[in-house]
Enzyme design. Structure first.
Site, short mmCIF file in Angstrom:
data_model
loop_
_atom_site.label_atom_id
_atom_site.label_comp_id
_atom_site.label_asym_id
_atom_site.label_seq_id
_atom_site.Cartn_x
_atom_site.Cartn_y
_atom_site.Cartn_z
N LYS A 112 0.84 -1.21 0.00
CA LYS A 112 0.00 0.00 0.00
C LYS A 112 0.87 1.26 0.00
O LYS A 112 0.51 2.26 -0.62
CB LYS A 112 -0.93 0.02 1.22
N LYS A 195 -2.57 -12.32 -9.98
CA LYS A 195 -3.89 -12.86 -9.61
C LYS A 195 -5.03 -11.95 -10.06
O LYS A 195 -4.81 -10.77 -10.35
CB LYS A 195 -3.95 -13.06 -8.10
N LYS A 198 -9.16 -6.70 -7.95
CA LYS A 198 -9.67 -5.38 -8.32
C LYS A 198 -8.53 -4.39 -8.45
O LYS A 198 -8.56 -3.53 -9.31
CB LYS A 198 -10.65 -4.87 -7.26
P1 ADP Z 1 -9.06 -7.95 -4.37
O1 ADP Z 1 -7.67 -8.46 -4.55
O2 ADP Z 1 -9.85 -8.01 -5.62
O3 ADP Z 1 -9.10 -6.58 -3.71
P2 ADP Z 1 -9.68 -8.93 -1.78
O4 ADP Z 1 -8.26 -8.64 -1.38
O5 ADP Z 1 -10.75 -8.03 -1.26
O6 ADP Z 1 -9.76 -8.96 -3.37
O7 ADP Z 1 -9.99 -10.44 -1.38
C1 ADP Z 1 -11.12 -10.92 -0.67
C2 ADP Z 1 -10.97 -12.42 -0.44
O8 ADP Z 1 -10.88 -13.11 -1.67
C3 ADP Z 1 -9.72 -12.81 0.35
O9 ADP Z 1 -10.01 -13.93 1.17
C4 ADP Z 1 -8.74 -13.19 -0.70
O10 ADP Z 1 -7.77 -14.09 -0.24
C5 ADP Z 1 -9.65 -13.82 -1.76
N1 ADP Z 1 -9.10 -13.59 -3.10
C6 ADP Z 1 -9.05 -12.42 -3.77
N2 ADP Z 1 -8.51 -12.58 -5.00
C7 ADP Z 1 -8.20 -13.89 -5.10
C8 ADP Z 1 -7.62 -14.69 -6.12
N3 ADP Z 1 -7.28 -14.17 -7.29
N4 ADP Z 1 -7.45 -16.01 -5.89
C9 ADP Z 1 -7.84 -16.55 -4.70
N5 ADP Z 1 -8.39 -15.86 -3.70
C10 ADP Z 1 -8.58 -14.55 -3.87
#
Ligand code: ADP
Ligand code: TRP
Length: 332
Positions: A112, A195, A198
């Site tokens: 961040k 991965k 968002k």
């Molecule tokens: P983003 O990366 O889109 O902001 P978050 O960090 O809010 O998503 O993730 C919310 C949940 O979804 C967490 O438990 C995270 O480990 C899981 N998660 C997010 N992206 C992935 C991914 N590409 N593969 C597996 N789990 C994911």
């Protein structure tokens, strides 16, 4: 007694396939075997300063999507983090025994600092203590999350154990990341690297609420390469990522067909992507329909949130009462 499970997702956007396969599918499976608390981490989203409209809209989206994916509010406690002020109180206490050095070393904090250098606020630094408060408030032992959250769970164990040592108690159990699959899953994005997230850009994500047209468009633009130049060659990351996505939504026959084509250097990425998009559309369809249906029912959403907040507070108040006693906040 059933083991207790806690997990949450920040309402910073709509849920995508990464959230679904990394986290929510596990929530759905766990709800019948464990005492589950699944929440919407709206306090955590404040670290990135959303507007009130965005915050409110995404909280609603995530609530609708939790329900559309099959989390059953009769079996599980579904709640909004900010409805449970005991979490913020425990966060305050945990912060008194969390050290700058360890918080600064967290990978998510360092990320961040790089991604939003003009907004390195104290909430970002103490993100792991708020997450620990979410988990410790219900004294959970299992936390279904994706691989990226493992370090936060390690910190949760550190803070819980430190509290126990300081106050000579065994109030807080240790909690661990949990997934039904052998390894914690990581769903790739469509941008050829990394991965689905968002924060890697809208176009890397397939959202649960995406229309068939959205899905076709995004998949057709997914990054590939010029095609294999040798038989049976190893796939570059971008192509491997699409195959990994196919493994999630397509049949074994389809996957082996395209694997064969790739190995024989006969693959046509256009056909491959079309098939991937159609299989994603089929996999998404039932959830998308439910999202549309539940989204219309504001009264139901209000009831679910209210009922969840009551149940979550009941559990949280038990912990906070003990914590206050242990710290020395007692009536004369
Ligand atoms: P983003 O990366 O889109 O902001 P978050 O960090 O809010 O998503 O993730 C919310 C949940 O979804 C967490 O438990 C995270 O480990 C899981 N998660 C997010 N992206 C992935 C991914 N590409 N593969 C597996 N789990 C994911
Ligand atoms: N940090 C998690 C994420 O980014 C969200 C979260 C907040 C969470 N508190 C939690 C997950 C407690 C599990 C348990 O995805």
């Amino acid at each position: 007694m059933k083991e207790t499970v806690v997990s949450g997702i920040r309402p910073t956007g709509k849920l995508h396939l990464g959230n679904y396969f990394g986290a929510v599918t596990n929530f759905v499976k766990m709800q019948y075997d464990y005492n589950c608390y699944f929440f919407i981490a709206d306090l955590h989203s404040l670290t990135t300063h959303p507007t009130p409209q965005d915050l409110h809209g995404y909280v609603r989206h995530v609530l609708v999507e939790y329900l559309a994916c099959g989390i059953n509010p009769e079996e599980t406690t579904i709640y909004i983090q900010s409805d449970v002020p005991e979490v913020a109180e425990l966060y305050l206490y945990l912060n008194m025994n969390a050290y700058m050095g360890e918080l600064e070393r967290s990978t998510s904090f360092k990320d961040k600092v790089r991604s939003q250098p003009d907004n390195v606020n104290a909430g970002l630094l103490t993100y792991p203590t708020l997450m620990a408060a979410d988990i410790l408030i219900h004294r959970a032992t299992k936390v279904p999350v994706g691989k990226d959250q493992e370090q936060h769970l390690e910190m949760t164990r550190t803070f819980g154990n430190r509290f126990n040592r300081l106050y000579n108690t065994d109030l807080f159990p240790e909690s661990f990341a949990f997934s039904y699959s052998e390894n914690l899953v990581k769903i790739p994005g469509l941008d050829g690297k990394g991965k689905m997230s968002k924060s890697n850009g809208e176009n890397t994500c397939i959202y649960l609420s995406d229309s068939p047209e959205d899905i076709r468009k995004k998949v057709s633009r997914a990054v590939t390469d010029g095609g294999p130049t040798e038989e049976n060659q190893q796939k570059p990351e971008a192509v491997q990522n699409l195959f990994d996505l196919m493994k999630i939504v397509s049949s074994a026959d389809t996957i082996s067909h395209f694997e064969d084509q790739y190995n024989k250097m006969a693959i046509r990425y256009g056909d491959f992507k079309k098939q991937l998009a159609e299989d994603m559309i089929i996999a998404n369809a039932p959830i998308r329909e439910k999202i549309e249906e539940i989204s219309k029912d504001t009264l139901y959403l209000r009831q679910v949130a209210k009922h969840g907040a009551l149940k979550a507070r009941e559990s949280a108040q038990k912990t906070i009462k003990e914590v206050r006693q242990l710290i020395g906040f007692k009536p004369f």
